[in-house]
Design a protein around this motif. Structure first.
Motif, PDB file in Angstrom:
ATOM      1  N   UNK A 302       0.835  -1.208   0.000  1.00 37.62           N
ATOM      2  CA  UNK A 302       0.000   0.000   0.000  1.00 37.62           C
ATOM      3  C   UNK A 302       0.865   1.251   0.000  1.00 37.62           C
ATOM      4  N   UNK A 303       1.962   1.211   0.766  1.00 41.41           N
ATOM      5  CA  UNK A 303       2.873   2.362   0.784  1.00 41.41           C
ATOM      6  C   UNK A 303       3.519   2.564  -0.586  1.00 41.41           C
ATOM      7  N   UNK A 304       3.906   1.472  -1.242  1.00 40.90           N
ATOM      8  CA  UNK A 304       4.484   1.571  -2.581  1.00 40.90           C
ATOM      9  C   UNK A 304       3.458   2.114  -3.571  1.00 40.90           C
ATOM     10  N   UNK A 305       2.235   1.625  -3.478  1.00 38.75           N
ATOM     11  CA  UNK A 305       1.178   2.120  -4.371  1.00 38.75           C
ATOM     12  C   UNK A 305       0.974   3.615  -4.185  1.00 38.75           C
ATOM     13  N   UNK A 306       1.020   4.076  -2.943  1.00 48.48           N
ATOM     14  CA  UNK A 306       0.822   5.493  -2.678  1.00 48.48           C
ATOM     15  C   UNK A 306       1.957   6.345  -3.242  1.00 48.48           C
ATOM     16  N   UNK A 307       3.118   5.737  -3.460  1.00 53.54           N
ATOM     17  CA  UNK A 307       4.241   6.455  -4.062  1.00 53.54           C
ATOM     18  C   UNK A 307       4.149   6.492  -5.586  1.00 53.54           C
ATOM     19  N   UNK A 308       3.168   5.775  -6.148  1.00 51.63           N
ATOM     20  CA  UNK A 308       2.984   5.779  -7.588  1.00 51.63           C
ATOM     21  C   UNK A 308       3.376   4.506  -8.291  1.00 51.63           C
ATOM     22  N   UNK A 309       3.625   3.422  -7.538  1.00 58.36           N
ATOM     23  CA  UNK A 309       4.023   2.153  -8.142  1.00 58.36           C
ATOM     24  C   UNK A 309       2.804   1.490  -8.781  1.00 58.36           C
ATOM     25  N   UNK A 310       2.936   1.135 -10.059  1.00 59.29           N
ATOM     26  CA  UNK A 310       1.844   0.511 -10.815  1.00 59.29           C
ATOM     27  C   UNK A 310       1.890  -1.012 -10.778  1.00 59.29           C
ATOM     28  N   UNK A 311       3.081  -1.567 -10.625  1.00 62.12           N
ATOM     29  CA  UNK A 311       3.229  -3.020 -10.564  1.00 62.12           C
ATOM     30  C   UNK A 311       4.275  -3.405  -9.533  1.00 62.12           C
TER      31      UNK A 311
END
Length: 337
Positions: A302-311
Motif C-alpha cells: 500500500x505504501x508503494x502504491x501510494x508512491x505511484x508504483x503501478x506493478x
C-alpha cells in the motif's frame, strides 16, 4: 496495482512454465525472467510456451540488454511472439550486468542503451529505424505493440528512463529510495516534454510470505532473500566507482551498505545462499524486500502504491516459491484489485 512473477530460467523449462501458470491462476498478470544466456536457459524460447499455456499473462525479460543480441533480432523475436499470441510481451532492458560480465564484456553505455530503446521499439512496432547506419524495417509486422521498460538506479540512467522509456523498473522495494527514484524519472519526463504519468512504474523485489512474524521465521526469510542485496550491490558498486562514496547525485541510503563488499561470483547470481552476499546486513534485506506474514506485505505494498508504483513484481528465488505465489493469490493480490 498489477503483480508480476520473476523467475530464473533454470532447467527444466517445464517447471518455469508450470510456475507461471500457477502465477496466472493466482492473479499475476506479468511473467518475467532473468536474461543471461550463459547462466540460464534461453528465455525467449520459454516465453513461447508460457504464452501458449496462459490466457492473459504478459511476458518479458527483467532485463535484456542491447549487447547480447542484435537489435533487429530482439525486435523480430518480440514481434513474432506478439503475432502468435496477441501483443502480450514487454521488453525490459538495461545496461547488462550478468549477461555481459559473464561473457567477459563490460555493460553497455547509457548512450547505446538509449539508442537501443528507440530502435527496438520502432522495429518491433513496424516502423523504420536506423541500425549501424543502415535504415531497416521489418515488413511483415502489422499492428505491432512493444512497451519498452528500462531498469535504472543512477541519476543519468533514471533521467534516460524518463526521457525515453514506456516504463521504469526499480529492482528494490525500499520506500525512501523508491520515492526518490520515481521523482527523478518523472522530473526527467517533464523536462523532455513527456507526460510523466504515462510512464509505468514497476518495483521488483523478493517477497517471502511467512506463517507468522516470529524471530525464527523472519530470520529464515532474510537468509533466503539476502542474495538480492548482493545482486543490487553490483549496480551500487558501479555507482560508487562513478560518483564516489558520498555524492549529492546518489543517496547514501543506497550506497552505504556496499562498503564491505568484496567482489562477486556470478556462478551464484540470484541464488539463495550466494556467498558473495554475506556482506548484506539484515537491515538492507528488510528494506529492499517484502518479508513476513501477508499483513506485512499488504502494508508495504500500500505504501508503494501510494508512491505511484503501478506493478509489484515478486522475485521468487527461494525455498517457498509455491507457498508465496499461492499466498499472494489468496491473501494479498485481492486487496489491490
Amino acid at each position: 496495482m498489477d503483480f508480476g512473477l520473476v523467475l530464473q530460467t533454470d532447467p527444466p523449462a517445464s517447471q518455469v512454465v508450470s510456475l507461471m501458470k500457477r502465477g496466472e491462476r493466482n492473479g499475476f498478470r506479468y511473467g518475467w525472467t532473468f536474461d543471461s544466456a550463459v547462466l540460464w536457459q534461453e528465455p525467449f524460447v520459454i516465453y513461447s510456451q508460457i504464452l501458449a499455456n496462459t490466457q492473459r499473462m504478459h511476458v518479458g525479460p527483467m532485463v535484456t540488454n542491447p549487447g547480447t543480441r542484435t537489435w533487429e533480432v530482439t525486435a523480430s523475436t518480440f514481434a513474432t511472439l506478439n503475432d502468435m499470441y496477441g501483443n502480450r510481451t514487454v521488453c525490459g532492458i538495461g545496461r547488462g550486468d550478468s549477461a555481459m560480465r559473464v561473457a567477459g564484456r563490460a555493460p553497455n553505455t547509457l548512450a547505446r542503451l538509449g539508442e537501443a530503446v528507440d530502435v527496438i521499439r520502432d522495429l518491433a512496432e513496424g516502423r523504420e529505424a536506423e541500425v549501424d547506419g543502415k535504415p531497416l524495417r521489418i515488413p511483415w509486422i502489422r499492428d505491432g505493440k512493444l512497451p519498452v521498460w528500462m531498469a535504472a538506479y543512477g541519476p543519468k540512467a533514471l533521467a534516460l528512463a524518463g526521457q525515453k522509456a514506456d516504463g521504469f523498473i526499480l529492482q528494490l522495494a525500499d520506500l525512501y529510495l523508491t520515492e526518490w527514484m520515481i521523482k527523478a524519472v518523472r522530473q526527467a519526463a517533464v523536462e523532455a516534454g513527456r507526460d510523466p504519468a504515462a510512464i509505468t512504474i514497476c518495483v521488483a523485489a523478493p517477497a517471502y510470505v511467512t506463517a507468522d512474524d516470529s524471530a525464527q521465521a523472519l530470520a529464515h526469510a532474510r537468509d533466503q532473500c539476502r542474495w538480492f542485496g548482493g545482486m543490487v550491490g553490483n549496480h551500487v558498486a558501479d555507482l560508487v566507482s562513478r560518483y564516489g562514496e558520498h555524492s549529492s547525485m546518489v543517496p547514501d541510503e543506497l550506497t552505504e551498505y556496499v562498503k564491505s563488499r568484496q567482489g562477486y561470483d556470478y556462478s551464484h547470481h540470484g541464488r539463495t545462499g550466494n556467498p558473495s552476499a554475506d556482506f548484506v546486513p539484515d537491515e538492507i534485506v528488510d528494506r529492499f524486500c517484502l518479508l513476513g506474514p501477508a499483513e506485512a506485505h499488504i502494508e508495504k505494498l500500500r505504501a508503494l502504491r501510494d508512491l505511484g508504483v503501478d506493478q509489484f513484481a515478486v522475485y521468487a528465488m527461494h525455498d517457498a516459491r509455491e507457498v508465496t505465489i499461492d499466498a499472494y493469490g489468496s491473501d494479498i493480490i485481492p486487496m489491490f484489485v
